[in-house]
Design an enzyme around this catalytic site. Sequence first.
Site, PDB file in Angstrom:
ATOM      1  N   TYR A 158      49.165  50.392  42.188  1.00 54.69           N
ATOM      2  CA  TYR A 158      49.656  49.702  40.998  1.00 54.69           C
ATOM      3  C   TYR A 158      48.840  50.088  39.768  1.00 54.69           C
ATOM      4  CZ  TYR A 158      51.518  45.965  38.063  1.00 54.69           C
ATOM      5  OH  TYR A 158      52.125  45.250  37.055  1.00 54.69           O
ATOM      6  N   THR A 195      56.406  34.548  35.769  1.00 53.79           N
ATOM      7  CA  THR A 195      57.662  35.156  36.189  1.00 53.79           C
ATOM      8  C   THR A 195      57.664  35.225  37.717  1.00 53.79           C
ATOM      9  OG1 THR A 195      56.849  37.439  36.272  1.00 53.79           O
ATOM     10  CG2 THR A 195      57.624  36.618  34.111  1.00 53.79           C
ATOM     11  N   GLN A 260      36.070  40.430  27.731  1.00 53.66           N
ATOM     12  CA  GLN A 260      34.819  39.945  28.329  1.00 53.66           C
ATOM     13  C   GLN A 260      33.924  41.107  28.765  1.00 53.66           C
ATOM     14  OE1 GLN A 260      35.688  35.996  30.618  1.00 53.66           O
ATOM     15  NE2 GLN A 260      37.351  37.412  31.091  1.00 53.66           N
TER      16      GLN A 260
END
Length: 260
Positions: A158, A195, A260
């Site tokens: 991914y 979603t 961050q």
Amino acid sequence: MMGRVAGKAALITGAAGGLGQAMAWMLAREGAKVALTDVNLDGVTELAGAINAEIAGSAFAYAHDVTREDQWAEVVARAAADMGSLSILVNNAGVGGPLAFVETDTVENWQRQFEINLRSAMLGCKYAMPHLRDAAPASIINISSIAGLASAPGMGAYSATKAGVWMYTKTLALEAAKADWNVRCNSVHPVFIKTPILDPFVAMAAGDEAKAHERLSRGIPLKRIGEPDDVAYCVLYLASDESKFVTGSEFRIDGGMTAQ
């Protein structure tokens, strides 16, 4: 009052639900015609009907497997003909996969995510570009992910494909700019958005949606997950001429997570 994308025409992939559905409503309500594509023809047909009931003649639906080059050629041509032009492309279709670590990952997992997440974006840009040039000023918006900028264990396929979308977007932005096509190309990088893509996380929390969302939001400075319209508003800006000097950029819709 004129909408922010009045007179424009957009093609949105993966539009049957989730982010694609939010983008479709947002662009249509701001004056654009919208071509909605998905493997789920019933879903985009229902959505187009609902949009047309509110804004007559503004939405069109097409069955579309984004991994197939022949379908890209056909759908882009039909959408441009039905809408009269094509000035916005939103490559939104994408999939995730199970957490898969290096020794247990499979070629099939990589191939599926590569085909849907990355190769489809290339095909969309390839077949839409002639129409976008003709309708310039035009905009390509590729939906990547925060995972394309910052990964985590088990997310190799991914993250790699979403990072590919990010870099391909920059390459195409430079090509279009140097050729003076007046076609801008930018990428959008959401973090966790409310979603159906979060359903596996809800299942891991024994169906407790609130608990799942709380866990996912722990690393987000704004302490919540996003709403689909958080992404759709960014897409609206990039689709409009308000962003006429913005190209080759990435937009992080992440509640401050990567700051961050």
